[in-house]
Design a protein around this motif. Structure first.
Motif, PDB file in Angstrom:
ATOM      1  N   ARG A 173      -6.003   9.617  12.441  1.00 60.33           N
ATOM      2  CA  ARG A 173      -5.568   8.298  12.895  1.00 60.33           C
ATOM      3  C   ARG A 173      -5.149   7.420  11.714  1.00 60.33           C
ATOM      4  O   ARG A 173      -4.173   6.694  11.784  1.00 60.33           O
ATOM      5  CB  ARG A 173      -6.729   7.643  13.663  1.00 60.33           C
ATOM      6  CG  ARG A 173      -6.439   6.244  14.188  1.00 60.33           C
ATOM      7  CD  ARG A 173      -7.667   5.676  14.907  1.00 60.33           C
ATOM      8  NE  ARG A 173      -7.458   4.280  15.261  1.00 60.33           N
ATOM      9  CZ  ARG A 173      -6.924   3.865  16.404  1.00 60.33           C
ATOM     10  NH1 ARG A 173      -6.564   4.725  17.317  1.00 60.33           N
ATOM     11  NH2 ARG A 173      -6.760   2.570  16.628  1.00 60.33           N
ATOM     12  N   TYR A 174      -5.906   7.505  10.630  1.00 64.30           N
ATOM     13  CA  TYR A 174      -5.649   6.619   9.494  1.00 64.30           C
ATOM     14  C   TYR A 174      -4.967   7.336   8.321  1.00 64.30           C
ATOM     15  O   TYR A 174      -5.198   7.008   7.155  1.00 64.30           O
ATOM     16  CB  TYR A 174      -6.954   5.942   9.055  1.00 64.30           C
ATOM     17  CG  TYR A 174      -7.560   5.078  10.150  1.00 64.30           C
ATOM     18  CD1 TYR A 174      -6.753   4.252  10.921  1.00 64.30           C
ATOM     19  CD2 TYR A 174      -8.923   5.094  10.425  1.00 64.30           C
ATOM     20  CE1 TYR A 174      -7.279   3.457  11.931  1.00 64.30           C
ATOM     21  CE2 TYR A 174      -9.464   4.298  11.433  1.00 64.30           C
ATOM     22  CZ  TYR A 174      -8.634   3.488  12.190  1.00 64.30           C
ATOM     23  OH  TYR A 174      -9.148   2.698  13.190  1.00 64.30           O
ATOM     24  N   SER A 175      -4.133   8.302   8.655  1.00 61.89           N
ATOM     25  CA  SER A 175      -3.392   9.010   7.603  1.00 61.89           C
ATOM     26  C   SER A 175      -2.457   8.030   6.888  1.00 61.89           C
ATOM     27  O   SER A 175      -2.132   6.958   7.422  1.00 61.89           O
ATOM     28  CB  SER A 175      -2.566  10.148   8.216  1.00 61.89           C
ATOM     29  OG  SER A 175      -1.520   9.610   8.992  1.00 61.89           O
ATOM     30  N   TYR A 176      -1.982   8.445   5.723  1.00 64.39           N
ATOM     31  CA  TYR A 176      -1.091   7.588   4.932  1.00 64.39           C
ATOM     32  C   TYR A 176       0.103   7.110   5.753  1.00 64.39           C
ATOM     33  O   TYR A 176       0.397   5.918   5.814  1.00 64.39           O
ATOM     34  CB  TYR A 176      -0.649   8.369   3.690  1.00 64.39           C
ATOM     35  CG  TYR A 176       0.475   7.715   2.925  1.00 64.39           C
ATOM     36  CD1 TYR A 176       0.236   6.602   2.125  1.00 64.39           C
ATOM     37  CD2 TYR A 176       1.776   8.214   3.005  1.00 64.39           C
ATOM     38  CE1 TYR A 176       1.270   5.989   1.436  1.00 64.39           C
ATOM     39  CE2 TYR A 176       2.809   7.606   2.313  1.00 64.39           C
ATOM     40  CZ  TYR A 176       2.552   6.498   1.530  1.00 64.39           C
ATOM     41  OH  TYR A 176       3.577   5.894   0.854  1.00 64.39           O
ATOM     42  N   GLN A 177       0.772   8.035   6.437  1.00 62.88           N
ATOM     43  CA  GLN A 177       2.002   7.640   7.144  1.00 62.88           C
ATOM     44  C   GLN A 177       1.719   6.791   8.385  1.00 62.88           C
ATOM     45  O   GLN A 177       2.611   6.101   8.877  1.00 62.88           O
ATOM     46  CB  GLN A 177       2.826   8.873   7.522  1.00 62.88           C
ATOM     47  CG  GLN A 177       2.198   9.719   8.600  1.00 62.88           C
ATOM     48  CD  GLN A 177       3.032  10.949   8.967  1.00 62.88           C
ATOM     49  OE1 GLN A 177       4.082  11.202   8.379  1.00 62.88           O
ATOM     50  NE2 GLN A 177       2.556  11.715   9.924  1.00 62.88           N
ATOM     51  N   ASN A 178       0.489   6.849   8.892  1.00 59.90           N
ATOM     52  CA  ASN A 178       0.161   6.062  10.091  1.00 59.90           C
ATOM     53  C   ASN A 178      -0.194   4.613   9.779  1.00 59.90           C
ATOM     54  O   ASN A 178      -0.356   3.807  10.705  1.00 59.90           O
ATOM     55  CB  ASN A 178      -1.035   6.688  10.826  1.00 59.90           C
ATOM     56  CG  ASN A 178      -0.599   7.854  11.692  1.00 59.90           C
ATOM     57  OD1 ASN A 178       0.586   8.167  11.763  1.00 59.90           O
ATOM     58  ND2 ASN A 178      -1.550   8.492  12.352  1.00 59.90           N
ATOM     59  N   GLN A 179      -0.346   4.281   8.511  1.00 57.31           N
ATOM     60  CA  GLN A 179      -0.882   2.946   8.183  1.00 57.31           C
ATOM     61  C   GLN A 179      -0.050   1.796   8.763  1.00 57.31           C
ATOM     62  O   GLN A 179      -0.618   0.859   9.319  1.00 57.31           O
ATOM     63  CB  GLN A 179      -1.074   2.803   6.680  1.00 57.31           C
ATOM     64  CG  GLN A 179      -2.140   3.765   6.167  1.00 57.31           C
ATOM     65  CD  GLN A 179      -2.590   3.494   4.746  1.00 57.31           C
ATOM     66  OE1 GLN A 179      -3.741   3.212   4.515  1.00 57.31           O
ATOM     67  NE2 GLN A 179      -1.699   3.576   3.797  1.00 57.31           N
ATOM     68  N   TRP A 203       0.852  -1.213   0.000  1.00 55.96           N
ATOM     69  CA  TRP A 203       0.000   0.000   0.000  1.00 55.96           C
ATOM     70  C   TRP A 203       0.876   1.247   0.000  1.00 55.96           C
ATOM     71  O   TRP A 203       0.658   2.179  -0.767  1.00 55.96           O
ATOM     72  CB  TRP A 203      -0.868   0.057   1.270  1.00 55.96           C
ATOM     73  CG  TRP A 203      -2.032  -0.861   1.326  1.00 55.96           C
ATOM     74  CD1 TRP A 203      -2.426  -1.797   0.418  1.00 55.96           C
ATOM     75  CD2 TRP A 203      -2.999  -0.909   2.411  1.00 55.96           C
ATOM     76  NE1 TRP A 203      -3.560  -2.431   0.861  1.00 55.96           N
ATOM     77  CE2 TRP A 203      -3.931  -1.909   2.069  1.00 55.96           C
ATOM     78  CE3 TRP A 203      -3.151  -0.224   3.614  1.00 55.96           C
ATOM     79  CZ2 TRP A 203      -5.006  -2.237   2.904  1.00 55.96           C
ATOM     80  CZ3 TRP A 203      -4.215  -0.544   4.438  1.00 55.96           C
ATOM     81  CH2 TRP A 203      -5.139  -1.544   4.088  1.00 55.96           C
ATOM     82  N   GLN A 204       1.850   1.251   0.908  1.00 55.49           N
ATOM     83  CA  GLN A 204       2.701   2.444   1.049  1.00 55.49           C
ATOM     84  C   GLN A 204       3.454   2.706  -0.249  1.00 55.49           C
ATOM     85  O   GLN A 204       3.564   3.837  -0.698  1.00 55.49           O
ATOM     86  CB  GLN A 204       3.690   2.275   2.205  1.00 55.49           C
ATOM     87  CG  GLN A 204       3.079   2.090   3.589  1.00 55.49           C
ATOM     88  CD  GLN A 204       2.104   3.171   3.999  1.00 55.49           C
ATOM     89  OE1 GLN A 204       0.898   2.989   3.962  1.00 55.49           O
ATOM     90  NE2 GLN A 204       2.617   4.322   4.392  1.00 55.49           N
ATOM     91  N   ALA A 205       3.963   1.634  -0.851  1.00 51.30           N
ATOM     92  CA  ALA A 205       4.797   1.794  -2.038  1.00 51.30           C
ATOM     93  C   ALA A 205       4.004   2.340  -3.221  1.00 51.30           C
ATOM     94  O   ALA A 205       4.529   3.081  -4.045  1.00 51.30           O
ATOM     95  CB  ALA A 205       5.450   0.469  -2.406  1.00 51.30           C
ATOM     96  N   VAL A 206       2.734   1.988  -3.269  1.00 50.50           N
ATOM     97  CA  VAL A 206       1.932   2.422  -4.404  1.00 50.50           C
ATOM     98  C   VAL A 206       1.168   3.713  -4.066  1.00 50.50           C
ATOM     99  O   VAL A 206       0.525   4.320  -4.933  1.00 50.50           O
ATOM    100  CB  VAL A 206       1.020   1.243  -4.840  1.00 50.50           C
ATOM    101  CG1 VAL A 206      -0.240   1.161  -4.020  1.00 50.50           C
ATOM    102  CG2 VAL A 206       0.726   1.272  -6.302  1.00 50.50           C
ATOM    103  N   GLY A 207       1.242   4.120  -2.808  1.00 51.60           N
ATOM    104  CA  GLY A 207       0.582   5.363  -2.376  1.00 51.60           C
ATOM    105  C   GLY A 207      -0.891   5.201  -2.072  1.00 51.60           C
ATOM    106  O   GLY A 207      -1.663   6.147  -2.205  1.00 51.60           O
TER     107      GLY A 207
END
Ligand code: AMP
Ligand code: MG
Length: 474
Positions: A283-289, A236-240
């Motif tokens: 809470r569920y921001s991109y960087q918090n995942q 998820w993080q890698a693909v944004g």
């Protein structure tokens, strides 16, 4: 061709579900789209949907021979608070099918009407969010990210009341299982440890068939859940991709992307991005995942403590950091075209992300334009620093090539951006263009290849599609 039903979930004790059929929908529902590949996978002939009568199976008017439909009960931590009873409030498992590959697949309708678990809800789903889920499941799958998918989408022609009155829909979801972390929480917090063990055995027996040891079976299983979750979040993080509602009831026990709501793909690279307008604290921001995924695994460790001593469960979850880091570094190295990560490669993408953040670069396009220097530079304000970065990158490429490592950066050019979703929804809702679903799916079926025809979609939101408000309402 009769489907080969074998509803293994229905062999669990009746406390796991309520057997029932779906609400009958009589308002002239019609099929918006279907997925021929998934039809084939579950053993449906391609011509199945040619017959309008086929819709009856999904709108409560008919039942597949051998199916055994039910609504599942589960619980979950929603935004950090435990909710003791959730469940399929608008979904129904029509049955489980043995697919052409020999695996079991849930055939599940979402938006099918009220169930005993609907709480204050109406059992319905809006067309808008159903289109988003239908397309995004496929987009994720094509990006190589584990996900539930959907066999088809049906416009119900029934009005649904949300902030406004909206058209409704049903999607027919296909996944190996829709079992969530929250299923285990439901039984644990009711002190029903017998059923925690029954469900754990069920999941291992049917979905973690590689676990054969009897002595350490539950720990090994939990290690694999943790590893799968770490891999999923790294992708998820890698693909944004930002999920938006990572409650424990939306966490798949199989490590699938599950329950598409107010998700989004990063446009401007901003790690603090919150895709869900209802998520006021971020809470569920991109960087918090990643940290939230680990929090959810801690919640699962608690729910499993009757089968895995808590100190062992916590030890397993503590390893998430290492697993995530390993997986994410691998993904990021691949984005730059390197097979295996190392310290220099890590520094390189970290530096790139910093430059992208300063320049508010488009996450997808910057990576996609990596090898086209003049285009790549357009994504940066400080051309000098970006040029310096390219220089370091080229040096590393040459070193890797000398070591015999192949070089093929793998970055999608097309992701399911919120503005593309919105454009699709508008076209369908306003009956302007129903073919747009096929068009967007065709594009997202080959996300890594440049397709001239679809270059308009390789772009940040055009002005008319900016400032969209994507909330939990669905
Ligand atoms: P979600 O936020 O969509 O993951 O849903 C959380 C819980 O609320 C689940 O138990 C859903 O089944 C339930 N739910 C969401 N929307 C509705 C609805 N419109 N009607 C009934 N239940 C719903
Ligand atoms: Mg959910």
């Amino acid at each position: 061709m009769p489907l080969s039903f074998d509803t293994i979930f229905a062999t669990l004790p009746s406390t796991f579900y309520t057997k029932m059929s779906g609400e009958v929908i009589t308002d002239n529902p019609y099929l918006l789209h279907f997925n021929p590949e998934l039809c084939e996978l579950i053993g449906l002939e391609n011509s199945f949907f040619d017959d309008m009568k086929s819709l009856d199976y999904f709108i409560g008017k008919n039942t597949f021979p051998g199916s055994d439909s039910l609504a599942m009960v589960y619980a979950g931590h929603q935004f950090g608070q435990y909710v003791p009873q959730l469940g399929d409030g608008r979904a129904l498992l029509l049955g489980q099918i043995i697919g052409m590959d020999g695996k079991h697949y849930d055939l599940q309708v979402k938006g099918a009407g009220l169930t005993p678990y609907s709480r204050m809800g109406d059992g319905r789903a809006v067309l808008r969010s159903s289109i988003r889920e239908y397309i995004c499941g496929e987009a994720m799958y094509q990006l190589g990210i584990s996900s539930t998918r959907a066999l088809g989408i049906i416009a119900t022609n029934r009005p649904v009341i949300r902030e406004r009155i909206e058209p409704g829909a049903i999607i027919v979801r296909i996944a190996e299982s829709h079992i969530r972390f929250g299923h285990f929480e439901y039984f644990h917090y009711r002190n029903d440890y017998k059923n925690v063990a029954i469900l754990a055995n069920h999941v291992i027996e049917h979905y973690y068939t590689n676990i054969t040891s009897t002595k350490n079976r539950y720990v090994e299983w939990f290690q694999e859940i943790t590893a799968r979750t770490a891999t999923l979040i790294a992708k998820w993080q890698a693909v944004g991709f930002c999920h938006g509602v990572m409650n424990t009831d939306n966490m798949s026990i199989l490590g699938l992307t599950l329950d598409y709501g107010p998700f989004g793909f990063l446009e401007t690279y901003n790690p603090t991005w919150i895709c869900n307008q209802s998520d006021h604290s971020g809470r569920y921001s991109y960087q918090n995942q990643p940290i939230i995924a680990q929090w959810n695994l801690y919640a699962l460790a608690h729910a499993l403590q009757s089968v895995i001593p808590i100190h062992q469960g916590l030890e397993v979850v503590a390893d998430f950091d290492r697993l995530f880091k390993k997986s994410y570094e691998h993904e990021m190295a691949q984005k730059l075209g390197f097979n295996t990560p190392n310290a220099s490669i890590n520094l390189l993408w970290q530096r790139l992300l910093t430059l992208m953040q300063h320049a508010s670069s488009d996450y997808t396009l910057t990576f996609s334009d990596l090898l086209i220097t003049d285009k790549f530079l357009t994504h940066f304000k400080d051309k000098e620093q970006a040029t310096q970065w390219i220089y370091t990158y080229e040096k590393l490429i040459n070193e890797e090539k000398k070591n015999g490592n192949t070089f093929t950066p793998k970055n999608p050019r097309y992701v399911f951006r919120n503005w593309i979703a919105e454009k699709t929804i508008r076209a369908v809702e306003d009956n302007v263009d129903l073919s747009i679903i096929s068009e967007i799916l065709t594009m997202l079926n080959s996300p890594f290849e440049k397709q001239e025809k679809y270059e308009q979609y390789a772009s940040k939101a055009p002005e008319q599609w900016q400032n969209l408000n994507i909330s939990c309402s669905s």
